[in-house]
Motif scaffolding. Structure first.
Motif, mmCIF file in Angstrom:
data_model
loop_
_atom_site.group_PDB
_atom_site.id
_atom_site.type_symbol
_atom_site.label_atom_id
_atom_site.label_comp_id
_atom_site.label_asym_id
_atom_site.label_seq_id
_atom_site.Cartn_x
_atom_site.Cartn_y
_atom_site.Cartn_z
ATOM 1 N N ARG A 200 0.671 -1.122 -0.011
ATOM 2 C CA ARG A 200 0.066 -0.125 -0.062
ATOM 3 C C ARG A 200 0.806 1.373 -0.114
ATOM 4 N NH1 ARG A 200 -4.829 1.078 3.562
ATOM 5 N NH2 ARG A 200 -5.195 2.461 1.881
ATOM 6 N N ARG A 201 1.860 1.404 0.817
ATOM 7 C CA ARG A 201 2.721 2.645 0.939
ATOM 8 C C ARG A 201 3.694 2.573 -0.290
ATOM 9 N NH1 ARG A 201 2.153 3.843 6.092
ATOM 10 N NH2 ARG A 201 3.964 5.506 6.503
ATOM 11 N N LEU A 202 3.999 1.518 -0.979
ATOM 12 C CA LEU A 202 5.071 1.597 -2.444
ATOM 13 C C LEU A 202 3.780 2.192 -3.602
ATOM 14 C CD1 LEU A 202 7.014 -1.474 -2.235
ATOM 15 C CD2 LEU A 202 7.812 0.746 -2.121
ATOM 16 N N ASP A 203 2.718 1.580 -3.612
ATOM 17 C CA ASP A 203 1.486 2.205 -4.399
ATOM 18 C C ASP A 203 1.299 3.774 -4.305
ATOM 19 O OD1 ASP A 203 1.203 -0.356 -5.373
ATOM 20 O OD2 ASP A 203 -0.720 -0.696 -4.219
ATOM 21 N N CYS A 204 1.323 4.116 -3.117
ATOM 22 C CA CYS A 204 1.187 5.772 -2.876
ATOM 23 C C CYS A 204 2.407 6.568 -3.132
ATOM 24 C CB CYS A 204 0.893 5.861 -1.134
ATOM 25 S SG CYS A 204 0.598 7.494 -0.770
ATOM 26 N N ILE A 205 3.659 5.760 -3.031
ATOM 27 C CA ILE A 205 4.725 6.401 -3.466
ATOM 28 C C ILE A 205 4.960 6.542 -4.878
ATOM 29 C CG2 ILE A 205 7.332 6.496 -3.327
ATOM 30 C CD1 ILE A 205 6.809 4.929 -0.774
ATOM 31 N N ALA A 206 4.402 5.427 -5.484
ATOM 32 C CA ALA A 206 4.388 5.378 -6.951
ATOM 33 C C ALA A 206 3.388 6.507 -7.448
ATOM 34 C CB ALA A 206 3.777 3.854 -7.435
ATOM 35 N N ALA A 207 2.068 6.531 -7.042
ATOM 36 C CA ALA A 207 1.274 7.557 -7.515
ATOM 37 C C ALA A 207 1.763 8.812 -7.183
ATOM 38 C CB ALA A 207 -0.123 7.367 -6.592
ATOM 39 N N ALA A 208 2.519 9.121 -6.294
ATOM 40 C CA ALA A 208 3.018 10.655 -6.151
ATOM 41 C C ALA A 208 4.065 10.864 -7.499
ATOM 42 C CB ALA A 208 3.876 10.733 -4.708
ATOM 43 N N GLY A 209 4.885 9.725 -7.607
ATOM 44 C CA GLY A 209 5.774 9.978 -8.904
ATOM 45 C C GLY A 209 4.954 10.130 -10.038
ATOM 46 N N GLU A 210 4.067 9.639 -10.315
ATOM 47 C CA GLU A 210 3.171 9.642 -11.485
ATOM 48 C C GLU A 210 2.370 11.128 -11.472
ATOM 49 O OE1 GLU A 210 -0.052 6.697 -11.317
ATOM 50 O OE2 GLU A 210 1.252 5.088 -11.743
ATOM 51 N N MET A 211 2.283 11.929 -10.286
ATOM 52 C CA MET A 211 1.637 13.150 -10.064
ATOM 53 C C MET A 211 2.762 13.953 -10.060
ATOM 54 S SD MET A 211 -1.489 12.358 -10.243
ATOM 55 C CE MET A 211 -2.274 14.110 -9.779
ATOM 56 N N ALA A 212 4.016 13.704 -10.263
ATOM 57 C CA ALA A 212 5.403 14.568 -10.174
ATOM 58 C C ALA A 212 5.306 15.540 -8.962
ATOM 59 C CB ALA A 212 5.263 15.454 -11.458
ATOM 60 N N VAL A 213 5.097 14.760 -7.792
ATOM 61 C CA VAL A 213 5.418 15.487 -6.381
ATOM 62 C C VAL A 213 6.428 15.075 -6.042
ATOM 63 C CG1 VAL A 213 4.499 15.386 -3.916
ATOM 64 C CG2 VAL A 213 2.951 15.063 -6.034
ATOM 65 N N PRO A 214 7.472 16.151 -5.543
ATOM 66 C CA PRO A 214 8.857 15.902 -4.879
ATOM 67 C C PRO A 214 8.324 15.026 -3.503
ATOM 68 C CG PRO A 214 8.844 18.187 -5.460
ATOM 69 C CD PRO A 214 7.425 17.619 -5.818
ATOM 70 N N PHE A 215 9.040 14.041 -3.536
ATOM 71 C CA PHE A 215 8.703 12.893 -2.223
ATOM 72 C C PHE A 215 9.696 12.605 -1.353
ATOM 73 C CE2 PHE A 215 6.019 9.639 -0.674
ATOM 74 C CZ PHE A 215 4.795 10.180 -0.703
ATOM 75 N N THR A 216 9.204 12.734 -0.049
ATOM 76 C CA THR A 216 10.227 11.952 0.922
ATOM 77 C C THR A 216 9.873 10.543 1.429
ATOM 78 O OG1 THR A 216 10.782 14.354 1.952
ATOM 79 C CG2 THR A 216 11.101 12.577 3.305
ATOM 80 N N SER A 217 10.907 9.560 1.450
ATOM 81 C CA SER A 217 10.714 8.275 2.218
ATOM 82 C C SER A 217 11.849 7.813 2.630
ATOM 83 C CB SER A 217 10.153 7.469 0.966
ATOM 84 O OG SER A 217 9.461 6.248 1.614
ATOM 85 N N GLY A 218 11.707 6.492 3.319
ATOM 86 C CA GLY A 218 12.935 6.285 3.854
ATOM 87 C C GLY A 218 12.647 4.957 4.629
ATOM 88 N N ILE A 219 13.279 4.507 5.500
ATOM 89 C CA ILE A 219 13.381 3.283 6.379
ATOM 90 C C ILE A 219 13.442 3.410 7.692
ATOM 91 C CG2 ILE A 219 13.717 1.927 4.432
ATOM 92 C CD1 ILE A 219 16.572 1.245 5.563
ATOM 93 N N LEU A 220 12.726 2.940 8.609
ATOM 94 C CA LEU A 220 12.766 2.831 10.049
ATOM 95 C C LEU A 220 13.434 1.503 10.529
ATOM 96 C CD1 LEU A 220 12.266 3.892 12.974
ATOM 97 C CD2 LEU A 220 10.032 2.870 12.725
ATOM 98 N N ILE A 221 14.828 1.622 11.148
ATOM 99 C CA ILE A 221 15.444 0.519 11.408
ATOM 100 C C ILE A 221 15.496 0.148 12.816
ATOM 101 C CG2 ILE A 221 17.051 1.157 9.428
ATOM 102 C CD1 ILE A 221 19.332 1.770 11.705
ATOM 103 N N GLY A 222 15.394 -1.345 13.202
ATOM 104 C CA GLY A 222 15.496 -1.773 14.381
ATOM 105 C C GLY A 222 13.965 -2.421 15.043
ATOM 106 N N ILE A 223 13.069 -2.396 13.963
ATOM 107 C CA ILE A 223 11.942 -2.943 14.552
ATOM 108 C C ILE A 223 11.788 -4.381 14.255
ATOM 109 C CG2 ILE A 223 10.882 -0.632 14.388
ATOM 110 C CD1 ILE A 223 9.740 -1.186 11.698
#
Length: 812
Positions: A200-223
């Protein structure tokens, strides 16, 4: 697959294949990983580490998800509003604006109205059906009322959500956190959190790419994830970025155990684990990606995180806490600058949208956001650090290299590898490459000091401690012009009556009278330029020269930009060489090198599309030099161009000078924005920053050595304090006393009428330098001219003959 071979490929900057990236899970040697990661970072970002000065606006802390490590989200509480109201949002934003913040970070729980009746009821009272609709209203309000640029972290969004929020934000974001499906199963940290499902999150990030939105993402480590799973998450993000190019930063965030959560007793990742992940992220993404680590979550390892390959600290607030990690206070910005400097880097401020995305606002920004972003950045796309604007009368920063936003530095910061070698080649008179000149313009902190010092040393070797100036009168004989240069507030025509001043066209008698008065006041030069009047022909320019030389034979006529020469030759059907010879024989002594603006057609197409092209400007100047006419050369900078365009301008000027030797001096002219059409329409920056204005003079000295020995500063646009600073950064000339000047004043400049010799020399002497009058061609003026220039009589009131006609004829 051997790790050594993979690391060797990474070191070359090669893109690692997925299997090579995954193999790094078995490499625990930080001593091998970190230097390669750091070298890649330096290749992409030099010695800069950025941050965004922000306020944190927690619009709602209700959330339908139940992540087992989170204390930000909580169920509805009795007596506590479900959402911040308008007044609360604005109070936070205004406090941030007052503290110099430029980003408004909106963070909120994911769609709480799908879980809580209290959220639905609160939204109904606010006039909204969804949290994201209310978010859009508040982001628009903050932008309008405070000027802060919204960055939104709203959770999972549809394409329609992203499109609506794009209209009110410069960037958006959602942490992938992990690509591991197993973390969403029973017993995992994301169990019961439908919005944390990786796809779901990857689909959202992909949609932002299709809409040409500068986007922030990343990973949370240690969970609970493995090292391999971290790399899998990074690869998933890399795939999306390679498809759309929209992921502007990758955050490596370390888990912090919090009381009263299900993971309160879970072990936190140690420093080694954090550094390993940062270094691997850099190897996965390569040199150019922005790799970020929050400075408040592992505060004892800041220098180590830089050594592992980060180039960004993320948002840091001087006003609000980190509501997601309230136990971890933000570092003070001066302390962050010091720690960054201790690691050999320079701290610089950016916006919520990264520099690379500001270069193409038509693609990455909604039209409503383009002007606010343009007005907040410098030519590198980083945040403007102070309120100085050319010509506005604002006081320059007292100590530029120690100004936080312009590259705060402290003991330990280095100017950067390679800079010294570039400076050495420049001082030896070598022609620098475009990338070298760009590097000089990027100088901040210690590097800024080093560039300015090298330029000033070179100035002393070439010119000594003498500062020259010419006693001149500027005559702008008409402000009527049928060209539509977007940077010009001086010209008047059918579409520009609303700009400062009224249309005028001087009678020949008034031009001659001003020349005679200038001669009486000690002038050796008259500088004439004007708009391109539709009724002017080359004969007009010839008659002006003849009239002046007949009335005042000893006065040097410094007149007509390459645009005027081009137009004059065209109207008479003459070749450039023939027309220039006629002008010379009529009394023209030299040409002002204006109308150059930026000698790059990519920029000219924006700011002056109907003006002479780069090659045509250079053609006029080459013909003038071949006819025995010397000229100055200018650059007008700080509007829509970048450092690359400045470098190309300098290199084209240098190449022509090497052929002809005809340029007497180089004159940087900072863009004065206040009254110009392009600025009034929101299409430009606010001129160069103070750092850029000083560097333009220093870099010009270096890049044009030894072919152009004189670098001039424009006291009209910089003011006396600005001119004084540039005299310590490679300048040796103060230009003219002017007597009258209209073009900068029309654009809104506070200075420009006259700096008489008494004032000019007092300013020069205050810097420990020796003033000296010169002629246009850098010769000594006669003693009687010098004597006449001091204690001259006041100027009589100039007469600007009102124009009767200023629209271009229909036949044209």
């Amino acid at each position: 697959m051997k790790i050594a071979a993979i690391l060797a490929r990474a070191e070359t900057g090669a893109r690692l294949a997925p299997d090579e990236c995954l193999a790094l899970a078995d490499c625990g040697d930080l001593g091998a990983l970190m230097p390669i990661a750091a070298a890649l970072r330096d290749r992409g970002h030099g010695n800069l580490v950025s941050y965004s000065k922000k306020v944190f606006i927690p619009l709602t802390q209700l959330c339908r998800d139940v992540c087992h490590y989170c204390t930000f989200a909580h169920p509805p509480r009795r007596g506590e509003a479900a959402y911040l109201d308008k007044e609360q949002v604005l109070a936070i934003a205004r406090a941030g604006a007052k503290a110099g913040c430029k980003e408004a970070l909106f963070t909120l729980g994911d769609k709480p109205e799908l879980r809580y009746g209290a959220a639905r009821e609160a939204l109904a009272r606010l006039g909204h059906d969804t949290t994201l609709s209310y978010l859009a209203e508040m982001a628009a309000l903050v932008l309008k009322e405070t000027g802060l640029l919204p960055h939104l972290n709203p959770g999972i969004m549809t394409r329609d959500d992203i499109a609506a929020l794009r209209q009110v934000s410069v960037s958006q974001g959602i942490m992938l956190e992990s690509a591991s499906e197993r973390l969403s199963r029973r017993g995992g940290p994301h169990f019961g959190s439908p919005d944390k499902h990786p796809q779901r999150r990857l689909d959202c990030i992909a949609a932002a790419g299709e809409m040409a939105v500068p986007f922030t993402s990343g990973i949370l480590i240690g969970i609970g994830e493995t090292r391999r799973e971290r790399i899998e998450a990074l690869l998933a993000l890399r795939d999306l970025n390679e498809r759309y190019g929209h992921i502007q930063e990758i955050i490596i965030q370390n888990f912090r155990a919090k009381p009263e959560t299900r993971m309160a007793a879970a072990p936190e990742p140690d420093e080694t684990e954090h550094l390993w992940t940062i270094a691997v992220a850099r190897l996965v993404f390569g040199a150019d990606m922005n790799i970020q680590a929050p400075p408040n979550l592992m505060p004892d390892a800041l220098e180590a995180m830089i050594a592992a390959g980060i180039n960004d600290w993320g948002g840091v607030s001087p006003v609000t806490p980190d509501h997601v990690n309230p136990e971890a206070p933000w570092p003070a910005l001066d302390r962050l600058a010091q720690r960054t400097a201790d690691a050999g880097k320079v701290l610089v401020e950016r916006l919520a949208i990264y520099p690379a995305y500001t270069e193409d606002p038509a693609r990455w920004l909604d039209p409503a956001l383009r002007t606010p972003v343009l007005r907040a950045i410098d030519a590198q796309g980083l945040a403007r650090p102070d309120p100085w604007i050319p010509g506005a009368g604002t006081t320059p920063p007292a100590s530029l290299s120690r100004t936080a936003g312009e590259g705060a530095r402290a003991r330990g910061a280095r100017a950067g590898e390679g800079l010294t070698e570039i400076l050495h080649r420049a001082c030896a008179g070598e022609t620098l490459a475009e990338r070298d000149i760009v590097r000089l313009f990027q100088a901040r902190g210690d590097a800024f000091d080093e560039v300015c010092a090298a330029a000033d040393t070179l100035r002393r070797e070439v010119n000594g401690d003498t500062v020259t100036y010419v006693v001149t009168r500027n005559i702008n004989y008409t402000n009527i012009c049928y060209f539509r240069c977007q940077f010009c507030a001086f010209s008047k025509g059918k579409l520009s009556e609303n700009l400062r001043g009224r249309p005028y066209n001087l009678d020949m008698d008034e031009i001659v009278r001003r020349c005679e008065e200038a001669w009486q006041r000690g002038a050796t030069e008259v500088c004439l330029q004007g708009g391109i009047h539709p009724e002017y022909t080359g004969a007009t320019y010839l008659s002006v020269c003849r009239a002046i030389k007949q009335a005042v034979p000893g006065l040097h006529v410094h007149a007509f930009s390459p645009l005027e020469v081009w137009q004059g030759a065209k109207t008479l059907g003459r070749s450039l060489s023939d027309f220039l010879a006629e002008l010379r024989d009529a009394g023209l002594g030299s040409l002002p090198g204006t109308a150059a603006e930026i000698l790059d057609d990519e920029i000219r197409a924006i700011i002056c599309p109907d003006k002479v092209k780069t090659a045509e400007w250079l053609q006029v100047m080459e013909a003038a030099h071949n006819a025995g006419l010397r000229s100055t050369v200018t650059i007008m900078y700080g509007h829509v161009e970048r450092y690359e365009h400045w470098a190309r301008h300098l290199l084209r000027v240098r190449a022509l000078q090497q052929r002809t030797g005809g340029f007497t001096e180089f004159v940087p002219l900072p863009f004065v924005p206040m009254e110009t059409p392009i600025s009034l329409k929101g299409g430009s920056r606010l001129g160069p920053t103070w750092r850029e204005a000083v560097l333009m003079h220093a870099v010009a000295r270096l890049a044009l050595h030894p072919v152009i020995p004189n670098i001039q500063c424009s006291w009209v646009k910089l003011g006396p304090e600005g001119a004084a600073a540039c005299l310590d950064a490679g300048c040796n000339d103060m230009g003219g006393t002017l007597m009258n000047e209209s073009i900068s004043r029309a654009a809104g400049a506070s200075f420009g009428q006259e700096m008489p010799p008494e004032n000019m020399e007092a300013l020069i002497r205050s810097l420990g330098r020796t003033p000296k009058q010169r002629t246009t061609l850098y010769r000594d003026p006669p003693a009687d001219r010098i004597a006449a220039s001091f204690e001259a009589a006041p100027l009589s009131e100039p007469i600007n003959t009102p124009a009767r006609k200023y629209e271009r004829a229909a036949a044209d």
